[in-house]
Design an enzyme around this catalytic site. Structure first.
Site, mmCIF file in Angstrom:
data_model
loop_
_atom_site.group_PDB
_atom_site.id
_atom_site.type_symbol
_atom_site.label_atom_id
_atom_site.label_comp_id
_atom_site.label_asym_id
_atom_site.label_seq_id
_atom_site.Cartn_x
_atom_site.Cartn_y
_atom_site.Cartn_z
ATOM 1 N N LYS A 173 0.817 -1.119 0.034
ATOM 2 C CA LYS A 173 -0.036 0.012 -0.198
ATOM 3 C C LYS A 173 0.911 1.242 0.253
ATOM 4 C CE LYS A 173 -1.870 3.011 2.000
ATOM 5 N NZ LYS A 173 -1.585 4.459 1.396
ATOM 6 N N GLU A 246 9.362 1.948 11.041
ATOM 7 C CA GLU A 246 10.436 2.923 10.771
ATOM 8 C C GLU A 246 9.772 4.384 10.671
ATOM 9 O OE1 GLU A 246 13.557 2.420 10.648
ATOM 10 O OE2 GLU A 246 13.122 0.275 11.260
ATOM 11 N N CYS A 280 13.909 11.273 6.379
ATOM 12 C CA CYS A 280 13.686 10.701 7.900
ATOM 13 C C CYS A 280 14.964 11.068 8.629
ATOM 14 C CB CYS A 280 13.228 9.452 7.843
ATOM 15 S SG CYS A 280 14.302 8.324 7.140
ATOM 16 N N GLU A 376 9.045 17.111 14.080
ATOM 17 C CA GLU A 376 9.863 17.047 12.694
ATOM 18 C C GLU A 376 9.017 18.128 11.862
ATOM 19 O OE1 GLU A 376 10.558 13.149 10.407
ATOM 20 O OE2 GLU A 376 8.441 13.430 10.738
#
Ligand code: NAD
Length: 510
Positions: A173, A246, A280, A376
């Site tokens: 997905k 992750e 990331c 973030e």
């Protein structure tokens, strides 16, 4: 204006139109897969997996080598598709979405057999005289792969290669922000002759991703945000399915007073602006001791002002991939400015370009009261905080709920490694931006809220297996079962006294 918009078209499935972040023009559309769609895909994958798991490693590898051939031949299609979806520069589309996948797939095609071959062992202790052990790496079955938008091909090819080489099938997905490259990739696997249904893509949104987890998969490999990761982890916990999560990061860079300032400044700009900051392990916070603060900041500002930003492929810093991320970047910057931060370069949307472009930015006088230093941001922003010394830099680096990666810059490599080891992160680089994901031998994964589990390399591919011990009795020992007698049990006590009561013998036995 949204980059993917839900459109009511009267059909039963949720329908989305996808737009380019560069031109804001439609570039594709898709129907979100329903629960029945993912269920069907998982059932078909299970059938394909049964035959795939019977193939020896060399035969599985042959399909992957062919896939690399196809990627090489059709690399322009990948680059074009990824640029249309994300607006990243040509250079990053090639390095991240073509070269990295070629390296990842080749690595596992070549090495999986060695990583996963059956191991033979002798048990220790008394059992060594009567038993042998074989350790078999068995595939888990069907892996549900759920991926984000920031590296649409790289973050799919790497887990896919590992899952397949370990003998699994995969239902994927992809992110609703970048759905087109996954469909293209599925087409590449078909061109490489992959068995039908071994790798299937079900497009969709969060609801489709949630349905995939419930559809009977045997493992979930998830890459994405902390908030979604928590939901995925909860669902996997309830269903008792293994998963790797992750998740996001807020990576810190520590510049020591003895660092090569030219290299460190270059590292700060690259680490913060690579992939428009949508990395990331991107550098989100830079801590610099006052002794070298001014020359360092001057160098960073000069380098940042040289960066080209345009809506054509040869720019250095591309588009923000979608509207929601632009909102986050702008709101973090507004919050920082309100609380006293000073912008030395950029700090706004690029007024020259129609799409979602945020100028490469340098911001100073920041602190941990600001969202920019705590959450973030995922934008092309070098945020620099002045500190007294390296000890304060380390304390601030560790003052975060996130712990993905980080980097330390110093001419003293031993000191760099020692300081890096004290960073509360999944990994660390010395004198380089975070490169762990690209070094397969280094297990990759976050600590704190940045993730659960580690991926890549020998350890990562083994995560797509169940390690199945087969313990074989060689028939050399006498039968030790029923009926129990007090004499036998007293004999055992005597054995415990003689062997484990003696420090030399107990070490010899185990
Ligand atoms: P996201 O969490 O919004 O979405 C990730 C994927 O999960 C998408 O495919 C989405 O459709 C799906 N999803 C959403 N809700 C779901 C649910 N309830 N159940 C199952 N699936 C669901 O993340 P994003 O915005 O696409 O990606 C950016 C984030 O990913 C950033 O935080 C970034 O740091 C992180 N990231 C981490 C790594 C890493 O290796 N640690 C690598 C790349 C990106």
């Amino acid at each position: 204006m949204a980059i993917f918009e839900r459109v009511e078209n009267g059909a039963p499935r949720r329908h989305y139109v996808v737009k380019s972040p560069v031109t804001l023009e439609p570039i594709g559309e898709f129907d979100a897969g329903s629960a029945a769609d993912v269920q069907g895909a998982v059932e078909r994958a299970r059938k394909a997996q049964a035959a795939w798991a019977q193939l020896p490693f060399a035969r599985r590898a042959e399909f992957l080598w062919r896939l690399v051939d196809v990627i090489v031949e059709r690399q322009d299609e990948i680059v074009e598709c990824v640029i249309a979806e994300t607006g990243k520069p040509h250079n990053e589309a090639v390095s991240m979405e073509v070269m990295a996948p070629c390296m990842q797939i080749s690595y596992y095609a070549k090495r999986a057999a060695g990583f996963l071959k059956t191991r033979k062992r002798r048990p220790t202790g008394m059992l060594r005289f009567s038993k042998k052990i074989e350790l078999h790496y068995q595939p888990l079955g069907v892996v549900g792969l759920i991926t984000p938008w920031n590296g649409p091909v790289a973050l799919l090819a790497n887990p896919l290669a590992q899952a397949l080489m370990a003998g699994n099938a995969v239902v994927h997905k992809p992110s609703e922000v970048t759905p087109l490259s996954a469909v293209l990739f599925q087409d590449l696997t078909r061109a490489a002759g992959f068995p039908e249904d071994l790798y299937q893509v079900v497009q969709g949104d969060g609801e489709t991703g949630a349905a995939l987890i419930e559809a009977g998969v045997d493992k979930v490999s998830f890459t994405g945000s902390v908030a979604t990761g928590r939901r995925v982890g909860e669902a996997c916990g309830r269903l008792l399915i293994p998963c790797t999560l992750e998740l996001g990061g807020k990576d810190a860079m520590i510049v020591c007073a003895d660092a090569d300032l030219d290299r460190a400044a270059d590292g700060a700009v690259r680490g913060s602006c690579f992939n428009t900051g949508h990395y990331c392990c991107g550098t989100e916070r830079v801590y610099v001791p006052e002794a070298v603060y001014e020359p360092f900041v001057d160098k960073v500002v000069a380098l940042t002002k040289e960066l080209k930003q345009s809506d054509v492929g040869d720019s250095d810093v591309g588009a923000v991939f979608w509207d929601k991320q632009m909102d986050i970047i702008e709101s973090h910057m507004e919050d920082a400015k309100r609380k006293g931060a000073r912008v030395l370069a950029g700090g706004r949307r690029n007024p020259e370009l129609p799409g979602y472009f945020y100028e490469p930015t340098v911001v100073v006088d920041v602190d941990h009261e600001m969202e920019l230093m705590r959450q973030e941001t995922f934008g092309p922003i070098v945020a620099i905080q002045k500190v007294k010394d390296e000890a304060e830099a380390l304390a601030l680096a560790n003052d975060s709920e996130l712990g993905l990666s980080g980097n330390v810059w110093t001419r003293d490599l031993e000191k760099g490694a020692a300081l890096g080891a004290q960073m509360e992160t999944g990994s660390v680089s010395v004198n380089d931006i975070a490169v762990t994901y690209g070094v397969a031998e280094a297990p990759f994964g976050g600590v704190k809220a940045s993730g659960v589990g580690q991926v890549n390399g020998e350890l990562g591919i083994r995560g797509y297996c169940h390690l199945h011990p087969v313990i074989i009795d060689t028939g050399k020992s006498s039968h030790g079962g029923y009926p129990y007698t007090i004499e036998a049990s007293r004999g055992m006590q005597g054995f415990v006294r003689r062997i484990f009561g003696n420090r030399f013998l107990r070490k010899l036995l185990v």
